[in-house]
Design an enzyme around this catalytic site. Structure first.
Site, PDB file in Angstrom:
ATOM      1  N   GLU A 100      29.461   7.417   3.131  1.00 37.86           N
ATOM      2  CA  GLU A 100      30.273   6.522   2.039  1.00 37.86           C
ATOM      3  C   GLU A 100      29.986   6.922   0.750  1.00 37.86           C
ATOM      4  OE1 GLU A 100      32.005   4.007   3.044  1.00 37.86           O
ATOM      5  OE2 GLU A 100      31.436   3.839   5.210  1.00 37.86           O
ATOM      6  N   GLU A 148      39.341   9.947   4.046  1.00 40.69           N
ATOM      7  CA  GLU A 148      38.331   9.795   5.271  1.00 40.69           C
ATOM      8  C   GLU A 148      37.560  10.856   5.850  1.00 40.69           C
ATOM      9  OE1 GLU A 148      36.768   7.107   6.415  1.00 40.69           O
ATOM     10  OE2 GLU A 148      37.900   5.853   5.003  1.00 40.69           O
ATOM     11  N   GLU A 163      23.662  15.700   7.097  1.00 40.94           N
ATOM     12  CA  GLU A 163      22.995  15.790   8.446  1.00 40.94           C
ATOM     13  C   GLU A 163      22.546  17.000   9.014  1.00 40.94           C
ATOM     14  OE1 GLU A 163      23.573  12.630  11.841  1.00 40.94           O
ATOM     15  OE2 GLU A 163      24.751  14.298  12.249  1.00 40.94           O
ATOM     16  N   HIS A 173      42.021   6.243   9.276  1.00 36.81           N
ATOM     17  CA  HIS A 173      40.824   6.382  10.084  1.00 36.81           C
ATOM     18  C   HIS A 173      41.015   7.106  11.285  1.00 36.81           C
ATOM     19  CE1 HIS A 173      38.848   3.143   7.555  1.00 36.81           C
ATOM     20  NE2 HIS A 173      37.829   3.820   7.587  1.00 36.81           N
ATOM     21  N   GLU A 220      26.762   8.565  15.632  1.00 36.71           N
ATOM     22  CA  GLU A 220      25.988   8.290  16.823  1.00 36.71           C
ATOM     23  C   GLU A 220      24.592   7.617  17.080  1.00 36.71           C
ATOM     24  OE1 GLU A 220      24.036  12.080  14.771  1.00 36.71           O
ATOM     25  OE2 GLU A 220      25.930  11.004  15.036  1.00 36.71           O
ATOM     26  N   ASP A 264       0.692  -1.098  -0.014  1.00 39.86           N
ATOM     27  CA  ASP A 264      -0.009   0.003  -0.035  1.00 39.86           C
ATOM     28  C   ASP A 264       0.925   1.297   0.045  1.00 39.86           C
ATOM     29  OD1 ASP A 264       0.951   0.177   2.586  1.00 39.86           O
ATOM     30  OD2 ASP A 264      -0.898   0.034   3.631  1.00 39.86           O
ATOM     31  N   HIS A 281      32.927   9.160  -0.335  1.00 41.77           N
ATOM     32  CA  HIS A 281      33.903   8.600  -0.957  1.00 41.77           C
ATOM     33  C   HIS A 281      33.904   8.396  -2.492  1.00 41.77           C
ATOM     34  CE1 HIS A 281      36.025   7.482   2.541  1.00 41.77           C
ATOM     35  NE2 HIS A 281      35.203   6.913   3.074  1.00 41.77           N
TER      36      HIS A 281
END
Length: 924
Positions: free
Chosen positions: A403, A426, A437, A499, A451, A307, A406
């Protein structure tokens, strides 16, 4: 306007890393020349006397780089940006053999060459004839990889993603192990480059084998994981489109999705057959989300819904299927960020399809856990996590943004995945995750990475950009937690800490955006004025897109970052100062060395207010000027700081109706200097208003309301529209008292079943959605009239409020609804206390209403309302609108200024502590 370039931007960086030194030059055409580790120019900017044109590529390469006769630069792409610059990128070849990572870009404005930057190698004594055949080198590559299975052994799977067994490309490879030391001119090796795709254990990357000795020289790992717990390689960028979907009839539909981490969000889906799938055809060439179903594969299995209402009841299950909704929405928001903010069409700027695979089984692919996500070169890949002690399903918004970031890097700077360049690779992904965000979900923690998915004890996130040390990263180059890059990069050492060391560049972006003061790990005292995340993002993307090259270091980033700020905001601007000082804050380069600025900006002029309402007003002014740059403005309400703005406007909120305010504005600059105040502007707010939702019948041809009786309301309705505004018709109703309601329908001919509902906005907040505000309903019937009882609760707000009466064919109506047949009418009910109130109904149209002891005139009134008592008994007044909102108050002293009130009906409440009088008056 043409921007002036700086004469010299020298930086002495007394640390143990490679630096871009400002070389001495006698060429008057050159205003700045920076050199990299091998002594070759990494950035050249040209002065106003330069006559180089953008078309002089071969000439400028020979004169400025010393390009040899056996070397050529071949153009690979040309782009023009929003600032009007044209960027032409070239690839270096030595006797027809490509020199890996050796790119140079020419930057022109209005046809004139303004700068150039890149990697150049003055190749000497290199053997250009291989001692090994491609097949022999391939065997060495397989021995080095040590995999038990390769994709080319599965022809159907390889064909599905467009992968072929590598044959090897002969290239010249610079020495990749001496980043941070002087590279000598002859450290370039002839090598075979193989794209090795292993499936057990899963990996993919470009492996370079020395064409003379067979030694593995460098492995460029192209799968970039969210963290360094597991590592993998890069997959093919070819499309893997579902044939079943492609052949079916598709309709793109908007849907609501109850995501796992970001609440209910709007997504785009596609109707395929009888079900809806997570396929968005409105962005680029598509965004599609698949189900790997906990296998180590990339099937074309869709998530489906019958639906198109993707509810928590259906998808918040033990399988974590609602994580797929986060992945899909996250990919859409990532696409939108790059499109809206940077004008980029998907990660490759050519509309590439973004595919996401959820429930991918990393353990089956040879890894220790499912606590990871990665971009594999063509698709997003999400593990389910392990829950407590690890991560929840890794599909949060910032993970998607990271991601896919990258992939953006691959198509821009293509930063090699090792040492400093890998750390910046990175970091850029974290930077874009924060920006996405911030734009799509501003209530989230912008400066934390991961987070939402964090489930480890003692951790709030995977990384912190505001405080990298909180999660074990460094915030200073060479400082605490820094990993020495003088190592041989391998998967086991995270390619020399990519990283971990990314925290330094992450922190640079945070400091540039927000600002910060303090002392870093190498003892440098800094004070940076932030420029905001939007400006910082523009500088960061220009740095990645235009200036950085594959083997760039932090020092190269500083030089080119400053140049990016100059391009965008001008030499000596506040943004250039902040960019320079943010690098200084992280231990890269010197602080801005301009003359100490003690000159304040000029005072803002022409401050004016417009669009004033009962609670807001909009201020605008003429921009101030400054000897460096104005960084923003502070807005004062009287002597109180009300807010700040980086533009020449500010919307003031939170004001009180019918109140006078005075505002001024002051300008500020990067050095903290503050201007004199602008002219003052006086603003009187209007009467407060509340807007109610619309509700109406679309046709009253067959039935409508003919009469409503409630309290003293006894209204015979003559209106024939689907909504009638009778708010000028009112009644008093006391708290705790019960009142009968009678509604009489009328039909044109045939009698139909009608449903009824009555609503009162008891708390006067502008809606009928609070508990108890649906005060009476009656199921559909042909009864006429219908009657009921309404009791006013003791908690109801005093004063006038909205009463809504609805009649709907064959069903009970809701408060905010459009329906086919019936009618809606709004009235006013004045809710009073249960005590004694002397209230007189005023007959509108009379100039004077007077009793033996009291007079209120004129009524209706235009500007001044006179209130007279036979004796001065210390009365105070309140003016209340029909919604019960207080618009003004004070002591009675002859006349009251009501000129600011809007046309309408109002109540004036008069009290002296012993007696209260409530009168109604009309404002013309």
């Amino acid at each position: 306007m043409k921007r002036k370039l700086p004469k010299i931007m020298a930086a002495a960086i007394v640390l143990t890393f490679s630096f871009s030194a400002a070389a001495q030059t006698t060429d008057k055409r050159v205003s700045q020349k920076n050199v990299s580790e091998n002594g070759q120019p990494s950035l050249i900017t040209f002065s106003d006397v330069s006559t180089y044109k953008g078309t002089d590529s071969q000439k400028v390469f020979k004169e400025q780089l010393g390009l040899k006769d056996n070397q050529t630069f071949r153009k690979v792409k040309t782009e023009t940006d929003k600032q009007g610059y044209t960027h032409e990128k070239f690839q270096l070849y030595e006797q027809g053999i490509k020199v890996e990572f050796a790119n140079y870009t020419l930057h022109s404005e209005n046809g004139k060459l303004v700068s150039m930057n890149g990697e150049y190698y003055n190749i000497e004594n290199v053997k250009l004839t291989p001692a090994l055949s491609a097949q022999e080198a391939f065997s060495r590559a397989l021995n080095h990889t040590h995999a038990s299975e390769y994709l080319w052994e599965k022809p159907q799977d390889a064909k599905e993603i467009g992968y072929e067994k590598p044959v090897g490309e002969l290239v010249l490879l610079p020495d990749m192990e001496e980043q941070g030391e002087k590279r000598t001119a002859d450290k370039v090796r002839l090598a075979y480059k193989f794209d090795i795709y292993a499936t057990k254990p899963l990996s993919r990357g470009d492996l370079y084998i020395d064409a003379q000795t067979g030694k593995a020289l460098f492995y460029n790992a192209a799968i970039k994981h969210l963290n360094d717990n597991v590592h993998a390689r890069k997959f093919s960028s070819s499309e893997n489109t579902s044939k079943a979907i492609a052949s079916s009839k598709k309709t793109i539909v908007e849907a609501n999705a109850a995501t796992r981490y970001s609440g209910t969000q709007t997504i785009q889906t596609t109707l395929s057959g009888s079900s809806y799938i997570l396929l968005d055809g409105t962005r680029g060439t598509g965004i599609q989300t698949y189900n790997s179903a906990r296998t180590a594969s990339y099937p074309t299995t869709n998530f489906t819904d019958t639906d198109n209402n993707w509810t928590a009841a259906e998808y918040n299950n033990t399988n974590k299927d609602n994580g797929a909704l986060d992945a899909h929405w996250g990919a859409e928001m990532t696409y939108d960020y790059w499109s809206a903010v940077h004008g980029r069409n998907s990660y490759d700027n050519a509309g590439a399809k973004i595919k996401s695979y959820v429930h991918y089984n990393l353990i089956a692919a040879g890894y220790s856990s499912n606590n990871n996500a990665f971009w594999n070169g063509s698709v997003m890949t999400y593990g389910d996590g392990s829950g407590t002690g690890g991560f929840d399903i890794l599909t949060s918004l910032d993970v998607a943004g990271h991601e896919i970031g990258h992939a953006v890097c691959t198509y821009t700077a293509n930063l090699a995945y090792q040492k400093e360049s890998g750390a910046m690779n990175e970091a850029f992904s974290d930077i874009w995750a924060a920006c996405i965000e911030y734009r799509a979900a501003p209530t989230k923690s912008t400066w934390l990475v991961g987070e939402d998915i964090e489930r480890r004890t003692g951790h709030v996130a995977l990384r912190s950009m505001s405080n990298p040390k909180a999660e074990g990263q460094p915030d200073t180059y060479g400082g605490i937690n820094w990993i020495n890059v003088s190592c041989t990069p391998t998967s086991s050492n995270d390619y020399c800490g990519v990283h971990t060391n990314s925290g330094v560049f992450n922190h640079w972006f945070y400091v540039l955006s927000v600002g910060k003061s303090g002392t870093n790990d190498i003892g440098s005292v800094y004070n940076v004025a932030g420029i905001g995340i939007d400006k910082a993002a523009k500088i960061a993307f220009r740095l990645e897109d235009v200036y950085l090259t594959s083997n760039s270091t932090f020092a190269n980033a500083r030089t080119s970052g400053i140049q990016s700020a100059i391009d965008l905001y001008g030499a000596g601007s506040a943004e250039v100062i902040a960019t320079t000082n943010a690098f200084y804050a992280i231990g890269v380069g010197a602080a801005y060395s301009g003359t100490t600025d003690t000159t304040p900006p000029s005072a803002p002029a022409g401050l004016a207010a417009s669009g004033t309402t009962g609670t807001t007003t909009n201020l605008t002014w003429t921009a101030s000027t400054d000897n460096v740059a104005v960084t923003g403005y502070d807005i004062y309400q009287g002597t109180t700081l009300k807010g700040s703005s980086t533009t020449t406007s500010y919307n003031v909120t939170g004001l009180t109706a019918l109140t006078t305010y005075s505002f001024t504005v002051k300008a500020k600059d990067a050095a903290g200097n503050v201007s004199a105040a602008s002219n003052a502007v006086s603003v009187t707010t209007t009467a407060a208003t509340v807007s109610y939702c619309a509700s109406q019948g679309n046709s009253t041809a067959d039935e409508r309301i003919s009469k409503v009786v409630f309290g003293t309301i006894n209204n015979t309705s003559t209106g024939t529209t689907g909504y009638e505004n009778y708010t000028a018709v009112s009644t008093n109703a006391a708290r705790g008292s019960a009142y009968a309601i009678t509604i009489t329908p009328t039909w044109a001919s045939t009698t139909y079943n009608e449903g009824y509902a009555v609503f009162i906005d008891y708390n006067q907040d502008g809606d009928f959605s609070d508990s108890g505000e649906t005060v009476w309903t009656k199921a559909a019937s042909k009864t006429t009239p219908v009657t009921g009882t309404i009791t006013i609760p003791a908690t109801a707000s005093l004063g006038a409020t909205r009463l809504r009466v609805s009649m709907k064919y064959n069903a009970i109506p809701t408060a905010c609804e459009g329906f086919s047949y019936g009618q809606v009418e709004d009235y006013t009910v004045n809710i009073t206390a249960s005590g004694t109130v002397e209230a007189e109904q005023i007959v509108l149209g009379l100039d004077t209403i007077e009793t033996a002891s009291f007079a209120l005139y004129p009524n209706p009134v235009e500007s001044e309302l006179n209130v007279l008592f036979s004796e001065d008994n210390g009365y105070s007044y309140k003016i209340i609108n029909t919604l019960g909102q207080q618009l003004g108050s004070g002591q009675v002293a002859g006349s009251i200024d009501v000129s600011k009130l809007s046309t309408g009906i109002y109540l004036i409440e008069l009290t002296n502590g012993e007696k209260k009088i409530v009168k109604k008056f009309a404002k013309k």
